[in-house]
Design a protein around this motif. Structure first.
Motif, PDB file in Angstrom:
ATOM      1  N   TYR A 194       0.702  -1.055  -0.101  1.00 21.24           N
ATOM      2  CA  TYR A 194       0.167  -0.163   0.016  1.00 21.24           C
ATOM      3  C   TYR A 194       0.413   1.500  -0.060  1.00 21.24           C
ATOM      4  CZ  TYR A 194      -3.419  -3.612   0.725  1.00 21.24           C
ATOM      5  OH  TYR A 194      -4.128  -4.281   1.003  1.00 21.24           O
ATOM      6  N   PHE A 195       1.176   0.992   0.876  1.00 18.13           N
ATOM      7  CA  PHE A 195       2.572   2.852   1.426  1.00 18.13           C
ATOM      8  C   PHE A 195       3.158   2.406   1.901  1.00 18.13           C
ATOM      9  CE2 PHE A 195      -1.610   4.300   3.349  1.00 18.13           C
ATOM     10  CZ  PHE A 195      -0.701   4.748   4.116  1.00 18.13           C
ATOM     11  N   ASP A 196       4.167   3.087   2.585  1.00 18.48           N
ATOM     12  CA  ASP A 196       4.931   3.078   3.547  1.00 18.48           C
ATOM     13  C   ASP A 196       4.952   3.962   4.314  1.00 18.48           C
ATOM     14  OD1 ASP A 196       7.681   2.760   4.684  1.00 18.48           O
ATOM     15  OD2 ASP A 196       8.753   3.923   4.578  1.00 18.48           O
ATOM     16  N   GLY A 197       5.173   3.530   6.013  1.00 16.81           N
ATOM     17  CA  GLY A 197       4.270   3.900   6.820  1.00 16.81           C
ATOM     18  C   GLY A 197       2.819   3.556   7.240  1.00 16.81           C
ATOM     19  N   ILE A 198       2.289   2.472   6.519  1.00 23.36           N
ATOM     20  CA  ILE A 198       0.964   2.061   6.827  1.00 23.36           C
ATOM     21  C   ILE A 198       0.506   1.629   8.702  1.00 23.36           C
ATOM     22  CG2 ILE A 198       0.901   0.258   5.597  1.00 23.36           C
ATOM     23  CD1 ILE A 198      -2.252   0.575   5.197  1.00 23.36           C
ATOM     24  N   THR A 199       1.109   1.109   8.351  1.00 23.44           N
ATOM     25  CA  THR A 199       1.185  -0.461   9.339  1.00 23.44           C
ATOM     26  C   THR A 199       1.732   0.813  11.137  1.00 23.44           C
ATOM     27  OG1 THR A 199       1.871  -2.152   8.471  1.00 23.44           O
ATOM     28  CG2 THR A 199       2.620  -2.148  10.831  1.00 23.44           C
ATOM     29  N   GLU A 200       2.847   1.381  10.778  1.00 18.81           N
ATOM     30  CA  GLU A 200       2.944   2.415  12.284  1.00 18.81           C
ATOM     31  C   GLU A 200       1.353   3.183  11.849  1.00 18.81           C
ATOM     32  OE1 GLU A 200       6.277   6.479  13.561  1.00 18.81           O
ATOM     33  OE2 GLU A 200       6.352   4.867  11.183  1.00 18.81           O
ATOM     34  N   ILE A 201       1.020   3.394  11.070  1.00 13.00           N
ATOM     35  CA  ILE A 201      -0.627   4.779  11.602  1.00 13.00           C
ATOM     36  C   ILE A 201      -1.376   3.762  12.225  1.00 13.00           C
ATOM     37  CG2 ILE A 201      -1.950   5.728   9.956  1.00 13.00           C
ATOM     38  CD1 ILE A 201      -0.153   6.392   7.861  1.00 13.00           C
ATOM     39  N   ASP A 213      -6.526  -5.979  -5.560  1.00 10.29           N
ATOM     40  CA  ASP A 213      -6.223  -4.432  -4.355  1.00 10.29           C
ATOM     41  C   ASP A 213      -4.471  -4.942  -3.465  1.00 10.29           C
ATOM     42  OD1 ASP A 213      -6.963  -6.446  -2.478  1.00 10.29           O
ATOM     43  OD2 ASP A 213      -8.002  -4.020  -1.338  1.00 10.29           O
ATOM     44  N   GLU A 214      -3.912  -5.891  -4.305  1.00  9.72           N
ATOM     45  CA  GLU A 214      -3.049  -6.091  -3.148  1.00  9.72           C
ATOM     46  C   GLU A 214      -1.514  -6.263  -3.709  1.00  9.72           C
ATOM     47  OE1 GLU A 214      -3.458  -8.870  -0.434  1.00  9.72           O
ATOM     48  OE2 GLU A 214      -4.792  -7.213   0.796  1.00  9.72           O
ATOM     49  N   VAL A 215      -0.764  -5.460  -4.838  1.00  8.13           N
ATOM     50  CA  VAL A 215       0.152  -5.544  -5.527  1.00  8.13           C
ATOM     51  C   VAL A 215       1.695  -6.007  -4.769  1.00  8.13           C
ATOM     52  CG1 VAL A 215       1.370  -4.790  -7.554  1.00  8.13           C
ATOM     53  CG2 VAL A 215      -1.389  -4.867  -7.615  1.00  8.13           C
ATOM     54  N   PHE A 216       2.627  -6.495  -4.841  1.00 10.59           N
ATOM     55  CA  PHE A 216       3.438  -6.495  -4.472  1.00 10.59           C
ATOM     56  C   PHE A 216       4.773  -6.898  -5.818  1.00 10.59           C
ATOM     57  CE2 PHE A 216       7.531  -8.654  -2.137  1.00 10.59           C
ATOM     58  CZ  PHE A 216       7.372  -8.010  -0.875  1.00 10.59           C
ATOM     59  N   PHE A 217       5.000  -5.598  -5.589  1.00 12.01           N
ATOM     60  CA  PHE A 217       6.778  -4.990  -6.109  1.00 12.01           C
ATOM     61  C   PHE A 217       6.063  -6.731  -8.010  1.00 12.01           C
ATOM     62  CE2 PHE A 217       8.417  -3.911  -2.423  1.00 12.01           C
ATOM     63  CZ  PHE A 217       9.086  -2.991  -3.408  1.00 12.01           C
ATOM     64  N   PRO A 218       5.764  -5.472  -8.966  1.00 16.64           N
ATOM     65  CA  PRO A 218       4.929  -7.177  -9.621  1.00 16.64           C
ATOM     66  C   PRO A 218       6.144  -7.141 -10.539  1.00 16.64           C
ATOM     67  CG  PRO A 218       4.103  -4.979  -9.960  1.00 16.64           C
ATOM     68  CD  PRO A 218       3.921  -4.963  -8.734  1.00 16.64           C
ATOM     69  N   GLU A 219       7.249  -5.910 -11.308  1.00 20.93           N
ATOM     70  CA  GLU A 219       8.000  -6.304 -12.393  1.00 20.93           C
ATOM     71  C   GLU A 219       9.362  -6.248 -11.332  1.00 20.93           C
ATOM     72  OE1 GLU A 219       6.303  -5.846 -15.063  1.00 20.93           O
ATOM     73  OE2 GLU A 219       4.834  -5.884 -14.749  1.00 20.93           O
ATOM     74  N   ASP A 220       9.054  -7.099 -10.473  1.00 18.45           N
ATOM     75  CA  ASP A 220      10.640  -6.283  -9.510  1.00 18.45           C
ATOM     76  C   ASP A 220      10.885  -8.471  -9.491  1.00 18.45           C
ATOM     77  OD1 ASP A 220      12.983  -6.734  -8.349  1.00 18.45           O
ATOM     78  OD2 ASP A 220      11.847  -5.331  -7.251  1.00 18.45           O
ATOM     79  N   GLU A 221      12.010  -8.060 -10.386  1.00 18.70           N
ATOM     80  CA  GLU A 221      12.738  -9.620 -10.041  1.00 18.70           C
ATOM     81  C   GLU A 221      13.304 -10.398  -9.335  1.00 18.70           C
ATOM     82  OE1 GLU A 221      15.532  -9.936 -13.289  1.00 18.70           O
ATOM     83  OE2 GLU A 221      14.498  -9.528 -14.905  1.00 18.70           O
TER      84      GLU A 221
END
Length: 640
Positions: free
Chosen positions: A206-213, A269-277
């Motif tokens: 989602y975005f960095d910091g969501i867990t902290e929020i 709605d949950e994409v985790f670095f889809p193009e990242d090898e």
């Protein structure tokens, strides 16, 4: 200012108004057109677009075309054909960004020139806003608990129960565990809340910091609970204390990293670095990092039982693993939106090992088991002759169909990202390797015909992406005269084809049990709950030899023992009917005593407290109910 749930965090800063204003300023000479008229449109009109003239809203839904949003008409996208090119730009304000983008590109529009994805600039705001709404509702629920009521309830026993609360902005995933913890204490059990605010997959999805929020709001709610109940124990997993990982720990992360990715890839709605090898390595590292802290926590803090959501998805799989490693019983749960939940007394929710626990335990006498075998046979007759229209008792689309071809081998697939099919590999590393090697073996070593059947439940939900296995199985197109691939939408009844076949090769689906009950042999390669009752090859060579054995000697009788009938029935009676789950928010409108009396609450808490499977309670209900009434109830497990 008095602290309230509305003031503890500034949600508005997650709307990128600067980006939106920049787009408009760069296109002042063009007409503003908005595609989509939901919450994003309302926010944008109030915060930005009220200063400008909006030409129209677009929507593909003809039923609302002609209506107005903020006095601006909603029109069909066909209106774009009436406008000169370069005379307008489109702001996409709908969650259907991918589909709308394709639609606009077919009309010749170019991304970031003629149309702009504004919706994704709102995603952090939307997710936090929804999370806070549930948090506010839960605060209302807490406020209805009379002061001091929990302090006056004595502890019944010394068993220590840890309820895991993970900072995730998904449904009621963060609030439901707190309710579990409170309700256990309300019933006199020694429950503690284990709060996990570790940096995890969500910070990348989602975005960095969501867990902290999320942690900020969890801290706020826990404080409210402790005002009502000063001795309420809530312990955070320390983000500074780490434990060393041994070889077993490392191997676990390597095994589960691709499993986590498979689940995430199924979600729209949950994409985790889809193009990242390196995404697999990233997944491993997240599991390793979270495991270091979780292992350290439970090495110091001992519990008899810990309870965690699903026990397999994201880094939740670490709890199942560490709990078992340290000798703690791990209970898990996973609800859905039809009013049932699947709770396991030990291990992953969905793996159904409670079926074995009931069969092998002393829950029923020999005479009772014989009676249940007969009920199982009757139940299966009803199921075989049902469809999804029959209150969803069966996911088959039709009861019967005209069979134009008979196939020697039926390969019924699971929904492969479902928890019932995750992590149960034994002979093959995953379903693709299994399918590739099995189909190649059958083509090269036999003359059989084969049907590969997608799970019919795949057509029911549009919430997920379903894998197209044909793209990984070139052999299907190479041998069209011998292999037929049947998708989930086909107007066929799988049972009819099984009746005519020689052999069934399931993954983990219950249809393996059903095939045996129909007198058909199966060969199984996964660690599914019923594998121990049918015999299982030890390796790949033995698996293929067993296949040849059944195809060569078709006169061999299939032994359907009582354990098979019981395993089928117990699987059909595995789920708990309840509105008290992480998927529903209706129970938040009740007070604590009302929730305590809701359907399914006794069974859910008993699973945590005593380890008594829900199957035991459900079977007693079944035996006191007419079979016809029981078989019309929706079976949660039929999807697996």
């Amino acid at each position: 200012m008095i602290e309230s749930i509305e003031t503890i965090y500034d949600i508005e800063k997650h709307i990128d108004l600067e980006y939106i204003n920049r787009i408009i300023q760069n296109n002042l000479h063009k007409k503003i057109i908005c595609f989509g008229g939901g919450t994003a449109a309302d926010i944008l009109m109030k915060k930005v677009l009220f200063r400008y003239e909006v030409y129209c809203f677009l929507d593909n839904n003809s039923a609302i075309q002609g209506a107005k949003i903020h006095s601006i008409e909603i029109k069909s996208p066909d209106v774009l054909q009436e406008l000169e090119s370069n005379s307008y730009f489109v702001l996409i304000l709908s969650k259907h960004v991918v589909a709308i983008s394709r639609q606009l590109e077919k009309k010749g529009l170019e991304k970031d020139k003629d149309y702009f994805d504004i919706y994704n600039k709102f995603l952090p705001y939307f997710r936090i806003k929804k999370f806070v709404k549930y948090a506010s509702d839960f605060e209302t629920f807490i406020n209805k608990i009379p002061d001091g009521v929990l302090e006056r309830i004595p502890i019944k026993n010394t068993q220590k129960i840890g309820i895991v609360c993970i900072a995730e902005m998904i449904k009621l995933v963060s609030w439901y565990p707190i309710a579990q913890c409170i309700l256990l204490r309300y019933r006199g059990y020694n429950s503690s809340l284990v709060i996990d605010c570790l940096h995890n997959f969500d910070d990348y999805i989602y975005f960095d910091g969501i867990t902290e929020i999320a942690s900020i709001y969890i801290d706020y709610i826990v404080k409210k609970v402790q005002e009502k109940w000063p001795s309420f124990e809530a312990v955070k997993i320390d983000s500074l204390k780490q434990a060393a990982l041994d070889n077993d720990d490392i191997n676990m992360t390597k095994k589960y990293a691709p499993i986590v990715l498979k689940w995430l890839d199924s979600r729209k709605d949950e994409v985790f670095f889809p193009e990242d090898e390196s995404r697999l390595l990233r997944s491993e590292n997240i599991l390793k990092n979270t495991m270091k802290y979780i292992k350290a926590f439970f090495t110091i803090n001992n519990f008899d039982v810990i309870n965690v959501y699903t026990g397999i998805h994201r880094h939740r799989c670490i709890y199942t693993y560490i709990g078992e490693k340290l000798g703690m019983r791990v209970t898990t749960y996973d609800g859905d939106d039809i009013g049932v939940t699947l709770n396991e007394t030990e291990g992953v929710s969905g793996w159904s090992y409670d079926v074995c626990k009931i069969i092998e335990g002393d829950y029923f006498s020999k005479e009772e088991k014989q009676h249940l075998v007969e009920i199982s046979k009757q139940n299966f007759k009803v199921r075989r002759n049902s469809t999804i229209k029959d209150v969803g008792y069966n996911y088959q689309k039709v009861k019967s169909s005209i069979i134009t071809n008979v196939y020697d081998v039926i390969i019924p697939l699971n929904i492969m990202w479902d928890s019932a099919a995750l992590g149960l590999d034994y002979i093959f590393k995953d379903e693709i390797e299994w399918l590739q090697k099995t189909l190649r073996f059958l083509i090269d070593n036999t003359d059989v015909t084969i049907m590969v059947r997608e799970h019919p439940a795949q057509r029911v939900s549009s919430e997920y992406y379903y894998k197209d296995y044909k793209s990984d199985l070139a052999i299907i197109d190479e041998y069209p005269e011998r292999i037929r691939y049947v998708d989930a939408n086909a107007d066929i009844n799988t049972y009819q084809y099984i009746e005519k076949c020689k052999l069934v090769l399931p993954y983990t689906s219950t249809i393996g049990l059903e095939s045996i009950m129909m007198g058909k042999p199966i060969v199984l390669h996964t660690k599914v709950y019923y594998s121990k009752y049918i015999g299982q090859p030890s390796d790949e060579t033995a698996y293929f030899n067993k296949i040849l054995e059944y195809l060569t000697d078709t006169s061999k009788n299939v032994c359907c023992n009582d354990c098979v009938y019981l395993a089928y029935l117990f699987q059909m009676c595995h789920a708990i009917r309840t509105q008290w789950s992480e998927c529903f928010d209706g129970w938040l409108k009740n007070d604590l005593e009302e929730v305590n009396k809701l359907e399914g609450v006794d069974e859910i808490l008993d699973i945590i407290i005593s380890g008594t499977p829900a199957i035991y309670h459900n079977i007693h209900k079944l035996c006191n109910t007419n079979l016809g009434d029981v078989t019309q109830e929706r079976s949660y497990n039929s999807i697996f």
